[in-house]
Design a protein around this motif. Structure first.
Motif, PDB file in Angstrom:
ATOM      1  N   LEU A  33     -86.492 -61.620 -11.414  1.00  0.00           N
ATOM      2  CA  LEU A  33     -85.784 -62.614 -10.382  1.00  0.00           C
ATOM      3  C   LEU A  33     -86.502 -63.676 -10.111  1.00  0.00           C
ATOM      4  CD1 LEU A  33     -84.679 -59.594  -7.949  1.00  0.00           C
ATOM      5  CD2 LEU A  33     -83.076 -60.844  -9.780  1.00  0.00           C
ATOM      6  N   THR A  34     -85.619 -64.569  -9.905  1.00  0.00           N
ATOM      7  CA  THR A  34     -86.433 -66.029  -9.222  1.00  0.00           C
ATOM      8  C   THR A  34     -86.925 -65.823  -7.882  1.00  0.00           C
ATOM      9  OG1 THR A  34     -84.791 -67.325 -10.753  1.00  0.00           O
ATOM     10  CG2 THR A  34     -86.248 -68.668  -8.845  1.00  0.00           C
ATOM     11  N   PRO A  35     -88.182 -66.053  -7.571  1.00  0.00           N
ATOM     12  CA  PRO A  35     -88.723 -65.832  -6.256  1.00  0.00           C
ATOM     13  C   PRO A  35     -88.174 -66.678  -5.249  1.00  0.00           C
ATOM     14  CG  PRO A  35     -90.432 -67.110  -7.673  1.00  0.00           C
ATOM     15  CD  PRO A  35     -89.361 -66.478  -8.554  1.00  0.00           C
ATOM     16  N   HIS A  36     -88.277 -66.014  -4.026  1.00  0.00           N
ATOM     17  CA  HIS A  36     -88.031 -67.098  -2.946  1.00  0.00           C
ATOM     18  C   HIS A  36     -88.832 -66.939  -1.944  1.00  0.00           C
ATOM     19  CE1 HIS A  36     -83.828 -68.045  -4.790  1.00  0.00           C
ATOM     20  NE2 HIS A  36     -83.736 -66.717  -4.995  1.00  0.00           N
ATOM     21  N   PRO A  37     -89.322 -68.092  -1.745  1.00  0.00           N
ATOM     22  CA  PRO A  37     -89.258 -69.626  -2.123  1.00  0.00           C
ATOM     23  C   PRO A  37     -89.568 -69.519  -3.678  1.00  0.00           C
ATOM     24  CG  PRO A  37     -91.088 -69.682  -0.505  1.00  0.00           C
ATOM     25  CD  PRO A  37     -90.604 -68.339  -0.541  1.00  0.00           C
TER      26      PRO A  37
END
Length: 248
Positions: A33-37
């Motif tokens: 998963l793309t991290p946030h932020p």
């Protein structure tokens, strides 16, 4: 010949070794998963996880969801953290990958290169536009097979908003739109792009290309031919690897 490709998106970071003779993945892709932020440091860590999953030690091609100039410098960051702007992405990723040679290219441009070489845009002359519908809308513009880089047509204004805020896959999900409602928005967007560029062919990419049977037949009044991307959501990975091989 195999080169590793990584596709960085607003929701996921996915990659795999690519067989450049076939224009397809050599192994099943791995995704985190793309991290946030989605800061430079956190995204670079995600890329490292994907590459290390395959114990890869050769050149790596990476896509980025924004304008990339000089093969390294990030100029826009619509769907990731704004701290990416002016980052030397090539240096960052190479350092995080232990010094491996790295190539960075706009994500939609990478997908377009793959589709024009191996997919729906193969052997097509004239103006061809690939549009990736996902977290945003990416674009790749080709004239007789030659890429015009960093077009970012997802940021054209549509009814007072960035087009991707109205017609991306994320806009469909966030608004809980039916396929019919979303297709009307996509039709208005395609009509606007067609008015500006008069393409012979639209290639519809991104994750939604897997569901082309649910919406393509609902798009009417566009003179250009409209087809789904043949490499679907793997096009970015393949195109990134192609660019890395060319740089190597």
């Amino acid at each position: 010949m195999q080169i590793f490709g990584v596709d960085i998106g607003g929701s996921g970071i996915k990659g795999a070794p690519v067989d450049l003779d076939r224009g397809d993945l050599a192994q099943e892709r791995h995704k985190v998963l793309t991290p946030h932020p989605a800061t430079p440091e956190s995204v670079a860590d995600g890329v490292r996880q994907v590459v290390e999953h395959f114990e890869w030690t050769g050149p790596v091609g990476l896509t980025f969801p924004g304008v990339v100039t000089g093969g390294s410098t990030i100029r826009t960051a619509a769907n990731v953290d704004k701290s990416w702007i002016d980052t030397d992405a090539r240096a960052l990723f190479s350092e995080r990958l232990g010094g491996l040679p790295v190539t960075v290219v706009n994500d939609a441009d990478a997908a377009g290169v793959a589709e024009v070489s191996f997919g729906a845009g193969r052997d097509r002359s004239g103006t061809v536009i690939l549009l990736t519908f996902g977290t945003g809308i990416g674009s790749a513009l080709f004239v007789d097979g030659v890429l015009v880089p960093n077009t970012e047509l997802g940021h054209l204004e549509l009814h007072g908003h960035d087009a991707e805020k109205r017609a991306s896959s994320k806009a469909k999900e966030d608004g809980e739109l039916t396929w019919e409602h979303w297709a009307r928005r996509v039709t208005k967007y395609l009509a606007h792009v067609e008015m500006l560029f008069s393409p012979e062919l639209f290639v519809i990419g991104g994750g939604v290309s897997r569901k082309a049977d649910k919406f393509l037949h609902l798009i009417e009044g566009i003179r250009a031919e409209i087809v789904p991307a043949e490499l679907q959501n793997n096009a970015g990975i393949v195109g990134a690897a192609m660019r890395a091989a060319k740089a190597d």
